[in-house]
Design a protein around this motif. Structure first.
Motif, PDB file in Angstrom:
ATOM      1  N   GLN A 351       2.216   7.220   6.603  1.00  0.00           N
ATOM      2  CA  GLN A 351       0.915   7.847   6.902  1.00  0.00           C
ATOM      3  C   GLN A 351       1.222   8.899   8.237  1.00  0.00           C
ATOM      4  N   ALA A 352       2.047   8.691   9.195  1.00  0.00           N
ATOM      5  CA  ALA A 352       2.161   9.658   9.997  1.00  0.00           C
ATOM      6  C   ALA A 352       3.013  10.471   9.828  1.00  0.00           C
ATOM      7  N   GLU A 353       3.852  10.283   8.784  1.00  0.00           N
ATOM      8  CA  GLU A 353       4.986  11.176   8.406  1.00  0.00           C
ATOM      9  C   GLU A 353       4.256  12.434   7.522  1.00  0.00           C
ATOM     10  N   THR A 354       3.482  12.031   6.814  1.00  0.00           N
ATOM     11  CA  THR A 354       2.435  12.764   5.868  1.00  0.00           C
ATOM     12  C   THR A 354       1.781  13.889   6.827  1.00  0.00           C
ATOM     13  N   LYS A 355       1.160  13.247   7.829  1.00  0.00           N
ATOM     14  CA  LYS A 355       0.424  14.364   8.692  1.00  0.00           C
ATOM     15  C   LYS A 355       1.517  15.211   9.473  1.00  0.00           C
ATOM     16  N   LYS A 356       2.616  14.755   9.826  1.00  0.00           N
ATOM     17  CA  LYS A 356       3.716  15.271  10.680  1.00  0.00           C
ATOM     18  C   LYS A 356       4.320  16.413   9.752  1.00  0.00           C
ATOM     19  N   PHE A 357       4.721  16.066   8.595  1.00  0.00           N
ATOM     20  CA  PHE A 357       5.609  17.104   7.717  1.00  0.00           C
ATOM     21  C   PHE A 357       4.467  17.770   6.962  1.00  0.00           C
ATOM     22  N   GLU A 358       3.594  17.359   6.537  1.00  0.00           N
ATOM     23  CA  GLU A 358       2.607  18.266   5.339  1.00  0.00           C
ATOM     24  C   GLU A 358       1.247  18.626   6.008  1.00  0.00           C
ATOM     25  N   GLY A 359       0.941  17.962   7.207  1.00  0.00           N
ATOM     26  CA  GLY A 359      -0.475  18.329   7.845  1.00  0.00           C
ATOM     27  C   GLY A 359      -1.516  17.836   6.931  1.00  0.00           C
ATOM     28  N   LEU A 360      -1.220  16.545   6.155  1.00  0.00           N
ATOM     29  CA  LEU A 360      -2.153  16.082   5.498  1.00  0.00           C
ATOM     30  C   LEU A 360      -2.467  14.634   6.180  1.00  0.00           C
ATOM     31  N   LYS A 361      -4.017  14.497   5.896  1.00  0.00           N
ATOM     32  CA  LYS A 361      -4.513  13.044   6.372  1.00  0.00           C
ATOM     33  C   LYS A 361      -5.127  12.287   5.243  1.00  0.00           C
ATOM     34  N   ILE A 362      -4.398  11.417   5.315  1.00  0.00           N
ATOM     35  CA  ILE A 362      -4.478  10.227   4.476  1.00  0.00           C
ATOM     36  C   ILE A 362      -4.522   8.649   5.033  1.00  0.00           C
ATOM     37  N   GLU A 363      -5.372   7.899   4.172  1.00  0.00           N
ATOM     38  CA  GLU A 363      -5.491   6.666   4.773  1.00  0.00           C
ATOM     39  C   GLU A 363      -4.324   5.702   4.194  1.00  0.00           C
ATOM     40  N   PRO A 364      -4.121   4.588   4.767  1.00  0.00           N
ATOM     41  CA  PRO A 364      -2.754   3.683   4.413  1.00  0.00           C
ATOM     42  C   PRO A 364      -2.674   3.411   2.763  1.00  0.00           C
ATOM     43  N   SER A 365      -3.823   3.214   2.322  1.00  0.00           N
ATOM     44  CA  SER A 365      -3.691   2.746   0.693  1.00  0.00           C
ATOM     45  C   SER A 365      -3.000   4.051   0.126  1.00  0.00           C
ATOM     46  N   ALA A 366      -3.226   5.332   0.279  1.00  0.00           N
ATOM     47  CA  ALA A 366      -2.918   6.379  -0.217  1.00  0.00           C
ATOM     48  C   ALA A 366      -1.153   6.613  -0.369  1.00  0.00           C
ATOM     49  N   ALA A 367      -0.679   5.853   0.750  1.00  0.00           N
ATOM     50  CA  ALA A 367       0.622   6.132   0.860  1.00  0.00           C
ATOM     51  C   ALA A 367       1.599   5.235   0.098  1.00  0.00           C
ATOM     52  N   ALA A 368       0.872   4.149  -0.867  1.00  0.00           N
ATOM     53  CA  ALA A 368       1.506   3.208  -1.460  1.00  0.00           C
ATOM     54  C   ALA A 368       2.346   3.837  -2.607  1.00  0.00           C
ATOM     55  N   GLY A 369       1.976   4.908  -3.115  1.00  0.00           N
ATOM     56  CA  GLY A 369       2.835   5.588  -4.053  1.00  0.00           C
ATOM     57  C   GLY A 369       4.181   6.164  -3.682  1.00  0.00           C
ATOM     58  N   PHE A 370       4.242   6.401  -2.340  1.00  0.00           N
ATOM     59  CA  PHE A 370       5.372   7.178  -1.760  1.00  0.00           C
ATOM     60  C   PHE A 370       6.670   6.670  -2.090  1.00  0.00           C
ATOM     61  N   PRO A 371       6.761   5.306  -2.065  1.00  0.00           N
ATOM     62  CA  PRO A 371       8.227   4.758  -2.013  1.00  0.00           C
ATOM     63  C   PRO A 371       8.682   4.851  -3.707  1.00  0.00           C
ATOM     64  N   GLY A 372       7.652   5.231  -4.667  1.00  0.00           N
ATOM     65  CA  GLY A 372       7.862   5.138  -5.909  1.00  0.00           C
ATOM     66  C   GLY A 372       8.921   5.882  -6.528  1.00  0.00           C
ATOM     67  N   PRO A 373       9.212   7.067  -5.989  1.00  0.00           N
ATOM     68  CA  PRO A 373      10.366   8.027  -6.578  1.00  0.00           C
ATOM     69  C   PRO A 373      11.439   7.041  -6.501  1.00  0.00           C
ATOM     70  N   GLU A 374      11.671   6.814  -5.339  1.00  0.00           N
ATOM     71  CA  GLU A 374      13.070   6.008  -5.135  1.00  0.00           C
ATOM     72  C   GLU A 374      13.305   4.710  -5.842  1.00  0.00           C
ATOM     73  N   ILE A 375      12.050   3.911  -5.639  1.00  0.00           N
ATOM     74  CA  ILE A 375      12.067   2.543  -6.377  1.00  0.00           C
ATOM     75  C   ILE A 375      12.349   2.713  -7.962  1.00  0.00           C
ATOM     76  N   VAL A 376      11.529   3.570  -8.570  1.00  0.00           N
ATOM     77  CA  VAL A 376      11.703   3.643  -9.957  1.00  0.00           C
ATOM     78  C   VAL A 376      13.151   4.318 -10.419  1.00  0.00           C
ATOM     79  N   VAL A 377      13.689   5.557  -9.694  1.00  0.00           N
ATOM     80  CA  VAL A 377      14.766   5.540  -9.917  1.00  0.00           C
ATOM     81  C   VAL A 377      15.952   4.759  -9.929  1.00  0.00           C
ATOM     82  N   GLN A 378      15.699   3.896  -9.101  1.00  0.00           N
ATOM     83  CA  GLN A 378      16.931   2.853  -8.834  1.00  0.00           C
ATOM     84  C   GLN A 378      16.591   1.551  -9.780  1.00  0.00           C
TER      85      GLN A 378
END
Ligand SMILES: *Cc1c(COP(=O)(O)O)cnc(C)c1O
Length: 407
Positions: A351-378
């Protein structure tokens, strides 16, 4: 299956690939129902633009942006092609629930007006904002059970149309969401129980009142079809970027999942529209993996996370659901590529990185998809499907955050 269940019980992050994925199945809806929902939203657009300043910008079409996220993407999976579908910033409701929730209440309003003869299908729906129609709506109560965001969506649109609005909030609901709703003229009833309890109470109360309409998150087909319209909007956004996915250049879409309605509706729309050019994955907290559990065991809504010793306690309040929607689970059986679980501890940092890197304000639930690319590719999914990893376009679907207080 045993390995999966053991991981779920142990709260160990797990990626489940659906063995029934792609099998043919009898589905209750088709692409034409998605277009039908989109057309209904278009009919209501002039009214929504009048009711909400935030919706007026796009002439009453409530839609989110499709964003490039170069810095976040480089951090999550270096070298991957990645986009972010910014439903965390959907106007009016501030979450993915804007899609289905608003649509569901509009369906009810339209049906009521047609039945009572106050509008015809050819009228401009701005007529629904006139005092006569508002007086009609004022006789009815619209209610819903929610962990927060669905209540925010249903309550906001209902009150704006002139309905009495009642939201039954589970213990997970954040204080600021209740406060915001009350400020919008909605009655908020608080429960010490979980989401299923709040839904059951709301349903029971509404059944006793003929002037009541209950939006049933566990069973509503309108809610589901409202969510599905996202697919048509996404296709247009991809087209403007000059990108049309195909079987060799597919989209992998990562959706945070609670009861299954919102991600299920989006997944359904995407599969109807893109077919084998899209693969959807749900993300759930290790303490509340109700949809993964239902699908992996085949028990669907007949099993809850409590049955396997989990607590349903999670930082991801929007995903704190212990039992899946049986209706959605049935449809996902052959349409969902897979689902994975995540631990809460990674969410605040993402959540903090999304704000810092991209300036986007998301709630914790909304970050659950982020590990997806790495998890699915592996996970071996690409090899299984014969997809080249470098050809995949990953889409992180953020689901809430627009009205999150600053602190
Ligand atoms: C509700 C919600 C979801 C998931 O939707 P379900 O229909 O419950 O599966 C995801 N993220 C956020 C922020 C939500 O509020």
């Amino acid at each position: 299956m045993d390995k999966c269940l053991a991981a779920l019980k142990a709260r160990t992050p797990y990626c489940w690939l659906n063995p029934d994925y792609g099998r043919s199945a009898q589905l209750p809806y088709s692409l034409s129902d998605v277009f039908d929902a989109e057309a209904r939203l278009a009919r209501f657009a002039p009214l929504l633009a009048e009711l909400f300043d935030e919706a007026a910008i796009h002439y009453g079409i409530i839609e989110s942006e499709l964003l490039d996220i170069p810095a976040l993407s480089a951090k999550l999976l270096p070298g991957a092609k990645m986009l972010l579908k910014a439903d965390h910033d959907l106007p009016v409701a501030g979450s993915i629930k804007a899609r289905g929730g608003i649509y569901n209440v509009l369906c009810f309003a339209e049906q009521l007006c047609l039945e009572q003869g106050v509008i015809t299908a050819n009228d401009n729906y701005r007529k629904l904002a006139t005092p006569e129609v508002r007086a009609l709506f004022g006789q009815y109560t619209v209610s819903v059970g929610s962990t927060g965001n669905l209540g925010l969506s249903i309550g906001t649109i209902s009150a704006a149309l002139g309905f009495k609005a009642r939201v039954h909030m589970s213990a997970d609901a954040k204080e600021w969401k209740k406060k915001l709703l009350r400020s919008r003229g909605v009655e908020v009833i608080e429960y010490t129980g979980d989401y299923s309890t709040a839904v059951a109470q709301g349903r029971k109360e509404a059944e006793a009142d003929p002037y009541s309409f209950f939006v049933d998150d566990e069973n509503s087909h309108e809610l589901f079809l409202g969510y599905s319209v996202a697919a048509l909007r996404l296709r247009e956004q991809l087209r403007l970027r000059g990108f049309m996915p195909d079987r060799e250049h597919p989209l992998f879409v990562y959706l945070p999942c609670g009861v299954g309605g919102a991600p299920g509706g989006v997944c359904f729309g995407l599969k109807m529209l893109f077919g084998e050019a899209v693969h959807c994955f749900f993300a759930e907290p290790v303490e509340a993996p109700c949809v993964l559990l239902g699908l992996a065991t085949g028990k669907n809504s007949e099993i809850s996370v409590y049955d396997i010793g989990l607590t349903n306690n999670t930082l991801a309040d929007g995903l704190a659901v212990g039992r899946a929607s049986g209706f959605v689970g049935g449809i996902m059986k052959t349409l969902l590529a897979g689902a994975y679980t995540i631990t809460d501890d990674i969410l605040p940092e993402l959540q903090a990185e999304t704000k810092k890197f991209e300036g986007l304000k998301i709630e914790p639930s909304a970050a659950a998809g982020f590990p997806g690319p790495e998890i699915v590719v592996q996970s071996g999914f690409c090899e299984k499907m014969g997809i080249k990893k470098e050809n995949v376009c990953h889409i992180l679907w953020t689901t809430g955050g627009r009205y999150l207080p600053e602190e």
